[in-house]
Design an enzyme around this catalytic site. Structure first.
Site, short mmCIF file in Angstrom:
data_model
loop_
_atom_site.label_atom_id
_atom_site.label_comp_id
_atom_site.label_asym_id
_atom_site.label_seq_id
_atom_site.Cartn_x
_atom_site.Cartn_y
_atom_site.Cartn_z
N PHE A 147 0.69 -1.20 -0.01
CA PHE A 147 0.07 -0.12 0.03
C PHE A 147 0.77 1.53 -0.05
O PHE A 147 0.50 2.16 -0.45
CB PHE A 147 -0.86 0.03 1.21
CG PHE A 147 -0.08 0.44 2.48
CD1 PHE A 147 0.08 1.67 3.10
CD2 PHE A 147 0.28 -0.82 3.55
CE1 PHE A 147 0.62 1.84 3.89
CE2 PHE A 147 1.00 -0.67 4.55
CZ PHE A 147 1.12 0.83 4.98
N GLU A 174 -5.49 -3.71 -1.96
CA GLU A 174 -7.04 -3.26 -1.76
C GLU A 174 -7.19 -1.90 -1.15
O GLU A 174 -8.18 -1.42 -1.27
CB GLU A 174 -7.68 -4.37 -1.40
CG GLU A 174 -7.57 -4.63 -0.02
CD GLU A 174 -6.43 -5.59 0.38
OE1 GLU A 174 -6.45 -6.37 1.60
OE2 GLU A 174 -5.48 -5.72 -0.31
N ARG A 175 -6.14 -1.52 -0.22
CA ARG A 175 -6.43 -0.15 0.55
C ARG A 175 -6.16 0.98 -0.33
O ARG A 175 -6.75 2.03 -0.10
CB ARG A 175 -5.46 -0.22 1.54
CG ARG A 175 -5.61 -1.14 2.63
CD ARG A 175 -4.59 -1.31 3.68
NE ARG A 175 -4.57 -2.26 4.77
CZ ARG A 175 -3.76 -2.62 5.56
NH1 ARG A 175 -2.59 -1.86 5.67
NH2 ARG A 175 -3.93 -3.32 6.62
N CYS A 279 9.88 1.28 3.26
CA CYS A 279 10.62 0.17 3.51
C CYS A 279 12.26 0.79 3.30
O CYS A 279 13.06 0.01 3.67
CB CYS A 279 10.43 -0.87 2.23
SG CYS A 279 10.98 -0.41 0.54
#
Length: 493
Positions: A147, A174-175, A279
């Site tokens: 996401f 899906e977010r 990340c």
């Protein structure tokens, strides 16, 4: 309320189930996204497989032309893409625009695909024999992405895969589904044939069906380390080529000879930008020797000054985290670290707002045995550890299971060179806090931050999405003669 559908074979496609999409700044539902099940996975892979038959035969020059057109369209729609990212992810608009720009750089690299796909040729390797090699596309490639970078991380993958002659099925989070659909529309405007790029929305069930589908030849993944390990094992067991990038615990080492104001500025931005949901975020500052106290003083002042608010507010410097569950996870790690003996220098747990807000948190006196250090928090939390020497700091980094990115702040070239050679980490910054390589290099970590042998984009990305073929050829002059052909193995005589 908006409904986000799949994009398969060049058209929107609905589904039988859906999930809510939320605005993290308000906590309210802003739309719904369809979830792909086996039928939609088969449909997407089938569309990509049919398109591969003709797309793989399209000339390199035509593929490059489409990438040039896509690059221009991404630039023209930069604000629109950024606003979609901010609305569903929560990051501030300037950060979202930066994401689009960095993703576009990979498309610019893909524009030169004819140059990077050149093969090799050796004339007269034996008497009348020539040898050459070239690279061919794999087929249908799949990308499963997180996401936190709805535009940039997918652009690490599909432009290179498609420019190499593959077709692609993207499964975004899906977010944050909307930006991927807009990119699909831009591909169509750029002239990409239907079915070459497909967007399949869904959850973990959709992802599992996609990465093990028999029609998929290669899988690219970015996400947490446990899921990256699962994707690598599942897709590899199904006979696919896999690159799976996992989590991180990125350290920034600050030596006493560093410009401490520069280091504090850079580390603050790297730790709290995008609410720490990167990340490559710096989540650990390692203060060496006499640098510790003055560095923490500077970090604390900068953390307290950060303006937290909705991403679409020009005054905001940091937005919310992605969900209420994420907010609770972040605050839980802060509370656990404080109970374990860390000193909470800056407490952002009381950030106001109806959405999923948590402000910058700064913890000093952190020990390596604490859960906050051992786990990827993925939120606006900066931990400070202290080391007496550079060698001790290097040993600390090398003992960590992750190896994504690291940085050193120093004015010593000798110290920087020793550091960059000694740390067991894939991407290193010298007075640069987030050492994300440019698109013509490749992105990827070591140890538990990467499963597979190949990094994304750049030259390694091209190698991942193609396979080499070597040809040895002889074209003898027609000879009319009696006698049998020689059975001897051909040599270089």
């Amino acid at each position: 309320m908006r409904s986000i559908q799949h994009w398969i074979g060049g058209v929107p496609v609905g589904g039988s189930t859906s999930a809510a999409v939320h605005d993290p700044a308000t906590g309210l539902q802003s739309g719904e996204v369809v979830l792909g099940r086996r039928a939609e996975v088969d449909l997407a892979v089938g569309a990509a497989a049919r398109a591969f038959e003709s797309w793989s035969e399209v000339s390199l020059s035509r593929r490059a032309q489409i990438m040039f057109a896509l690059r221009d369209l991404l630039e023209r729609h930069e604000d629109e893409l950024a606003r979609l990212v901010t609305a569903e992810h929560g990051k501030v608009l300037d950060d979202a625009r930066g994401e689009v720009v960095r993703g576009r750089e990979v498309v610019e690299f893909a524009c030169g695909i004819a140059q990077v796909l050149k093969g090799e040729y050796s004339d007269q390797v034996s008497s009348g024999v020539d040898a050459f090699s070239f690279r061919q596309p794999l087929g249908v490639c799949a990308g499963v992405v997180p996401f936190n970078f709805p535009v940039m991380v997918p652009l690490w993958m599909h432009p290179i895969a498609i420019a190499c002659g593959n077709t692609f099925v993207l499964k975004p989070s899906e977010r944050v589904p909307s930006a991927s659909n807009l990119v699909a529309e831009l591909y169509a405007q750029a002239g990409l044939p239907d079915g070459v790029f497909n967007v399949l929305h869904g959850d973990h069930e959709t992802a599992d069906a996609l990465i093990t589908h028999p029609g998929v030849a290669a899988v690219s993944f970015v996400g947490s380390t446990p899921v990256a390990r699962h994707v690598h094992e599942a897709a590899s067991s199904a006979g696919k080529r896999v690159q799976a990038l996992g989590g991180a615990k990125n350290h920034a080492v600050v030596l006493p000879d560093a410009d401490l104001d520069l280091a504090a500025d850079q580390i603050t931005a790297a730790a709290y930008g995008s609410a720490g949901q990167r990340c490559m975020a710096v989540s650990v500052a390692v203060a060496v020797g006499a640098a510790a106290d003055p560095l923490i003083e500077r970090l604390a002042a900068r953390a307290r000054a950060i303006r937290v608010g909705p991403g679409d507010d020009p005054a905001s410097e940091m937005g919310p985290v992605i969900s209420e569950a994420a907010r609770q996870r972040v605050t839980g790690h802060v509370e656990d670290a404080e109970r374990a003996g860390a000193k909470l220098v800056v407490d952002g747990r009381g950030a106001a707002g109806p959405g999923f807000f948590v402000g910058p948190c700064l913890l000093d006196g952190v020990a390596t045995g604490m859960a906050a250090y051992q786990e990827e928090i993925f939120g606006p939390v900066l931990l400070v550890l202290r080391a007496e020497t550079l060698d001790e700091a290097i040993a600390l980094i090398n003992a960590n299971p992750y190896g994504n990115g690291t940085a050193i702040f120093t004015s010593s070239g000798e110290a920087a060179r020793r550091f960059q050679r000694a740390v067991h980490v894939g991407m290193i910054g010298v007075n640069v806090p987030i050492p994300v390589p440019m698109a013509f290099y490749s992105f990827g970590g070591w140890k538990a931050s990467l499963f597979g042998d190949t990094h994304v984009h750049g030259a390694e990305g091209v190698r991942f999405y193609t396979r080499a073929k070597a040809v040895t050829s002889r074209w003898p002059a027609p000879v009319v003669a009696d006698g049998a052909s020689s059975m001897a193995f051909p040599t270089a005589r």
